[in-house]
Design a protein around this motif. Structure first.
Motif, short mmCIF file in Angstrom:
data_model
loop_
_atom_site.label_atom_id
_atom_site.label_comp_id
_atom_site.label_asym_id
_atom_site.label_seq_id
_atom_site.Cartn_x
_atom_site.Cartn_y
_atom_site.Cartn_z
N ARG A 110 38.75 24.20 42.53
CA ARG A 110 38.37 24.66 43.86
C ARG A 110 39.59 25.19 44.61
O ARG A 110 40.62 24.54 44.65
N ARG A 111 39.41 26.38 45.17
CA ARG A 111 40.51 27.02 45.87
C ARG A 111 40.68 26.42 47.26
O ARG A 111 39.71 26.14 47.95
N GLY A 112 41.91 26.19 47.63
CA GLY A 112 42.18 25.56 48.92
C GLY A 112 42.96 26.48 49.85
O GLY A 112 43.04 27.68 49.62
N PRO A 113 43.54 25.93 50.90
CA PRO A 113 44.30 26.74 51.86
C PRO A 113 45.64 27.20 51.27
O PRO A 113 46.05 26.71 50.22
N ARG A 114 46.30 28.11 51.96
CA ARG A 114 47.55 28.60 51.41
C ARG A 114 48.63 27.55 51.62
O ARG A 114 48.54 26.69 52.50
N VAL A 115 49.63 27.66 50.79
CA VAL A 115 50.72 26.69 50.86
C VAL A 115 51.41 26.87 52.21
O VAL A 115 51.72 27.98 52.62
N GLY A 133 50.15 35.47 49.13
CA GLY A 133 50.79 34.19 49.37
C GLY A 133 50.21 33.10 48.48
O GLY A 133 49.04 33.18 48.10
N ASP A 134 51.00 32.08 48.13
CA ASP A 134 50.55 31.02 47.22
C ASP A 134 49.50 30.14 47.91
O ASP A 134 49.54 29.96 49.13
N PHE A 135 48.62 29.59 47.10
CA PHE A 135 47.63 28.68 47.68
C PHE A 135 47.38 27.51 46.73
O PHE A 135 47.75 27.55 45.56
N TYR A 136 46.72 26.47 47.29
CA TYR A 136 46.44 25.25 46.51
C TYR A 136 45.16 25.41 45.69
O TYR A 136 44.21 26.06 46.09
#
Lengths: 310, 818
Positions: free
Chosen positions: B70-75, B106-109
């Motif tokens: 599951r994709r989360g918010p950005r780092v 941008g990277d994300f969790y």
């Protein structure tokens, strides 16, 4: 059972049949009541069923109830239709889990052997519009003949049954015809004796059937009956209103006398209906009026001593 | 893979509910399994009077493990977003999440969620009680001690035991561990109520079914039906008789027994004097027994076949004799009813219909019979029936509704009427109409052919349709409480299969006229309505504001415009006549006068009927005369036209459905109805047939394409120029040969097709149409419609319009789908 003398045996004596059923249900633990002292259309109207079916208190009773259905009169000429007949009524609250077995054993007690006879439970949902009551159950068949009604009451007098009561109704004349092997109710042996001592059903009831049929269909005083209906309805409402102990309406002290007037109104309506003076549209409104009384009585009953939780 | 066995053991389940309950159980359990990711190999459900059973085989022992990213918010995103992400995914801290690189955004969790599959046994323990608690019985109940408490289990009748086992074929099974309302699932049940009441312990479906069979329970209803059918046939044949098969009864009887034992009984031959149908209804409806016929005469014999639930110790003697006694009593009742019915003439029953309400707004059955009689007499000449016979037939057709036999067995309505009519010496056609005027009942029912029956049947159905249309009780969606769709289909089938030529509008007009006089008219006439305005009454409405009156009085909006004026005038106003109100007074008086005039015009419908039996007026048709009066008045005509158009379009819809079911093209029905004035169903259908054939031919296809092309060009140009191109083209403006040829062809084809249509030769009209094709094709080939010369262009567009007009001789081609 071997000790039963021949004249008391259900297969040859109408009264023997009644006494056997009473004995059976007394042995089970029922109180054996006597018929209610008012004209009713069915055993269900007896307050021991209608009112006692309501409320949480345990209640097991059995009784014979003479039932009057003015419209069913046939001047004693129809082999199996009468305006006055007997029902044997059993009411068990809460309904025991082995009610079907208890019922089948009662049939065995009156001589119906389930190894020999085909006994069946055929869907028959019961509803009494005048009593504001309904339940699910069956008509019980023995070799294709309906011998009893078996109902789990869900609602009576507009009140949910909690817990549910089981009701058994045996149509005594029909059952006796089957047991005695006769085709006409009037031919039933009432007292189980032979020869000069024998008393037939017709000797007791034929004249009554003729007279009441005449009365119900031709002569019943309709003006008086309309008055009686109004009076009973008014009295019922008055007793219901006056019966509340305090203004908080938590306790009722006259549910039974009020219910008597509801029964009265119902029977008077049946007589008017038999006389053919109530039109199709009016008919519905009379039924509704009686139902309203029954519902109000049910409401009073669940606030009375025997209908309350405590 | 393991199997599930589920049994719900109860007190006797109503026969009519068993099949659906078994199906519901299978559906609910298997749907739930699939929803839980448990795909099974097969499932089968069964019902007996005392149990519902289900076997589902080949269910995986466990759910498979689930892995989900599951994709989360950005780092480095806001803390609230990160906390929300942790909560939603069940991660303990953000360190457990992976980081996905994304140089652009941008990277994300990313959270890796692993959901281990559960054991099927646990899933079942969770889902089965829910299914039991929410089972969709048509009616369910409470019982016993627990029924006093809220949330008590509801079932069709008291539920006594639950078997739920799960396991592999080769191993011991596990009990699915759950309880419903104090009832623990286990592995025990009971056999036949009387023959094997002991407890039975089972492992899985195979031994369950076998042990039940040993305990005198045939689990599969189809097998019980087979036993009953086969044994019943054998018993009948052994005596050289034939079983009268009855699927509905068989289904019911199989639901009343767990161990079918078929026995034969007999009744006194004297009862065979009752009509066979009455004997059968008595024995079937009341006793659930089959009847038996003589294969030679097809008549019933004095035998019946019953299905017992036990193998009795005396071989069934007591059971047979008990059933014989009940059937004897039932048949003597039936015989008594039948014979006492015969003592009263059918017409002697008719006065009672005046006290029986057919429908609150449509008056009594008596009024209905009078309407049908007159309408049927109007239809008689159209179907070639003898008018007097039709009148008599319609007069008697409903009388059997008040007989004792029909009171007892409503399904014998009509048939008993026929028997009683024959018994009192009526003409055979008159008698037959009692039965046949109800036909056709459904799409599979036979259509009457005797002209007398056809006339009465049409009258009955048209009267019903028009009546309910007039009080605005039309079918909506799935609701059709008065079976009006069936009635309309009945009319269509009667007309088509008997080739009846009739203008439906004409019949609708007559039907509504009859309703205006026999049903809607107040006891003392329409004028009485003028006196009933009283806005002070509780419901605030006068009788004349009811829809059946407004339909006429307000057909043109007259009441909407003048309601208050009429009301004010009716109640009177103390200021009336005072000087300043004179204009208002006049306005009111005029409105009220018109109101009264309208009532008196409606009342005029009564005249012809009042004198219909008085010579010499009796020789004229009162209905036609009254219809004439109503049609000559604008506001009544408008009301009748509106109703008729609406009902006709309902017929068009029914016809489309009917043709679609026969595989014909329903768009052609639209193409024909769009011509307008199409109210002769037979002609509509003939036209549709001819059109269908024509469009199957090359000529037809090409002409259709040509016509459509013409229409398309026209509609584009019409839009462009904001005008239409009606009118005759000017011959002087034709520049090309093809234009002249087309114009000539159109002229010829119009005349020829028109003449053919007038002869009702639709095939002829189509072949005439075909001649248009080469000219149309050549025109589009060679002629450029949008000529630079505006006059020539206009003329060519007019010519295109003429193609469209010419094809309207047979149908509106624009309604035809490609």
């Amino acid at each position: 059972m071997d000790a039963i003398p021949p004249h008391m045996r259900p297969e040859r004596s109408f009264q023997g049949l009644i006494l056997t059923l009473q004995r059976y249900w007394a042995d089970y633990g029922c109180v054996i009541l006597q018929p209610y002292d008012m004209e009713v259309g069915a055993g269900t109207f007896h307050p021991a069923t209608t009112l006692r079916a309501l409320g949480p208190k345990r209640w097991n009773a059995a009784y014979v109830q003479p039932s009057r259905r003015p419209k069913d009169g046939r001047y004693g000429e129809n082999p199996n239709r009468l305006q006055h007949y007997y029902q044997f009524q059993v009411i068990l609250k809460p309904s025991p889990s082995d009610l079907q077995e208890l019922y089948l054993k009662s049939l065995a007690a009156i001589g119906i052997d389930s190894a020999l006879h085909d006994i069946r439970f055929v869907e028959d949902d019961w509803e009494s519009p005048t009593l504001g009551a309904w339940g699910l159950g069956w008509e019980c068949w023995c070799d294709g003949m309906e011998v009893s009604q078996f109902t789990y009451f869900q609602q009576v007098a507009g009140v949910e049954c909690a817990p549910v009561a089981g009701e058994l109704t045996y149509g005594l004349e029909r059952l006796a015809c089957y047991l005695q092997g006769v085709d006409r109710i009037m031919d039933l042996n009432f007292n189980g004796r032979d020869g000069d001592e024998k008393v037939l059903y017709s000797e007791i009831f034929l004249q009554a059937e003729q007279e009441y049929s005449r009365h119900n269909f031709e002569y019943a005083d309709t003006a008086m009956l309309f008055d009686q209906f109004r009076m009973a309805e008014g009295a019922c409402r008055k007793y219901l209103e006056d019966g509340w102990k305090g203004s908080d309406r938590k306790e009722h002290l006259m549910a039974l006398p009020a219910y008597d007037q509801c029964i009265k109104a119902s029977h008077v309506f049946n007589l008017l209906d038999a006389r053919g003076v109530i039109s199709v549209t009016e008919r519905q409104s009379y039924i509704m009026r009686v139902r309203e009384l029954a519902k109000a009585c049910g409401e009073a009953w669940v606030h009375a001593e025997a209908g309350r939780a405590s | 893979m393991p199997d599930l066995l589920l049994e719900l053991f109860s007190e006797e389940i109503p026969a009519r509910m068993q099949a659906k309950a078994a199906d519901d159980l299978r559906r609910m359990v298997t749907d739930r399994l699939v929803a839980e990711g448990l795909v099974y190999e097969g499932a089968k459900a069964f019902a007996t009077p005392r149990r519902l059973a289900l076997t589902v085989h080949g269910i995986p022992a466990r759910q498979s493990d689930l892995k989900e990213e599951r994709r989360g918010p950005r780092v480095g995103g806001p803390d609230a977003a990160i906390q929300g992400f942790l909560k939603a995914t069940g991660l303990a801290s953000i360190e457990e999440a992976k980081i996905q690189r994304d140089p652009k955004k941008g990277d994300f969790y990313i959270a890796l969620i692993e959901k281990p599959g559960r054991a099927t046994l646990d899933v079942l323990a969770e889902v089965l009680p829910v299914i039991i608690r929410t089972f969709p019985w048509p009616k369910s109940m409470r019982w016993g001690e627990r029924s006093g408490k809220p949330g008590a289990l509801q079932w069709v009748r008291p539920l006594h035991a639950i078997i739920a086992t799960f396991g592999l074929e080769t191993e011991e099974t596990d009990v699915v561990s759950f309880a419903v309302d104090g009832l623990e699932a286990g592995r025990t049940t009971r056999g036949h109520r009387f023959m094997a009441p002991a407890e039975i312990t089972v492992r899985r479906f195979e031994d369950y079914e076998a042990k039940l069979l040993d305990a005198k329970v045939v689990l599969d209803p189809e097998r019980r039906k087979d036993v009953i059918r086969t044994d019943a046939k054998t018993l009948a044949q052994a005596q050289n008789f034939e079983l009268v098969e009855d699927q509905v009864l068989l289904d019911e009887v199989a639901g009343l027994v767990e161990w079918p034992v078929v026995l034969m009984g007999s009744f006194d031959e004297e009862f065979l004097s009752i009509p066979d149908e009455v004997i059968r209804a008595t024995i079937r409806n009341n006793q659930k027994c089959f009847v038996v016929s003589d294969p030679g005469t097809r008549k019933l014999t004095n035998k019946f076949i019953l299905t017992a639930n036990i193998e009795a110790s005396d071989g069934g003697k007591a059971i047979v004799s008990g059933n014989e006694r009940v059937i004897r009593a039932r048949l003597s009742d039936a015989k008594y009813f039948y014979e006492s019915d015969l003592k009263t003439k059918l017409e002697a029953r008719l006065p009672k219909f005046d006290n029986i309400v057919f429908h609150e707004k449509l008056g009594t059955q008596g009024a209905r019979i009078k309407r049908i009689e007159r309408l049927a007499a109007e239809i008689a000449p159209l179907v070639g029936a003898d008018v007097e016979k039709v009148k008599r037939a319609a007069h008697l057709a409903k009388a059997d509704l008040l007989t004792e036999v029909v009171g007892e067995f409503p399904e014998l309505q009509g048939l008993m009427g026929k028997y009683y009519a024959l018994a009192q010496g009526e003409d055979a056609s008159v008698a037959a109409a009692s039965e046949e005027h109800y036909k056709p009942q459904g799409p599979a029912d036979r259509v009457p052919t005797d002209p007398v029956s056809v006339a009465v049947s049409l009258a009955d159905k048209i009267d019903t349709l028009m009546g309910f249309w007039a009080i605005d009780e039309k079918p909506t969606g799935s609701k059709d409480p008065f079976a009006l769709r069936r009635a309309a289909l009945g009319v269509i089938r009667l007309v088509l299969s008997n080739s009846v030529r009739a203008s439906l509008s004409d019949l609708f007009f007559k039907a509504i006229t009859l309703a205006v006089y026999f049903s809607f008219r107040p006891e003392h006439g329409y004028s009485q309505l003028a006196a009933t305005w009283d806005p002070q009454t509780e419901d605030g409405a006068a009788e004349w504001t009811e829809p059946r009156y407004m339909l006429f009085l307000n057909s043109d909006g007259f009441i909407d415009r003048n309601r208050d004026l009429i009301g004010m005038h009716q109640i009177g106003n103390p200021d009336l006549g005072s000087h300043e109100d004179e204009d208002k007074y006049t306005e009111r008086a005029e409105a009220y006068e018109e109101f009264n005039r309208r009532l008196s015009r409606l009342e005029a419908v009564a005249g012809p009927f009042m004198f219909e039996s008085v010579p010499p007026l009796a020789q004229f048709s009162a209905v036609s005369n009254a219809t004439e009066r109503l049609s000559s008045e604008e506001f009544t005509k408008l009301a009748m036209d509106t109703l008729t158009a609406d009902l006709l379009s309902f017929f068009a819809d029914r016809l489309k459905v009917q043709l679609r079911e026969q595989g014909a093209r329903h768009d052609l029905v639209d193409a024909v109805f769009a011509l307008g004035d199409q109210d002769d169903l037979l002609m509509v259908v003939r036209r549709v047939e001819a059109l269908g054939k024509f469009l199957d031919s090359d000529d037809g296809k090409n002409l259709l394409a040509g016509t459509k092309r013409a229409s398309n060009i026209l509609s584009i140009e019409e839009k462009k120029d904001k005008r239409s191109f009606d009118g005759t083209p000017d011959a002087a403006l034709y520049r090309l040969h093809e234009e002249k040829v087309l114009a000539k062809a159109i002229g010829e084809v119009k005349a020829e097709a028109g003449a053919a249509v007038a002869r009702e030769d639709f095939a002829g009209a189509m072949s005439a149409m075909a001649k248009l094709r080469p000219a149309v094709d050549a025109f589009f080939d060679k002629v450029k419609v949008n000529d630079d010369d505006a006059k020539v262009r206009e003329n060519r567009l007019k010519l295109l319009n003429e193609i469209r007009a010419a094809t309207r001789a047979v149908a509106d081609f624009s309604k035809i789908q490609d």
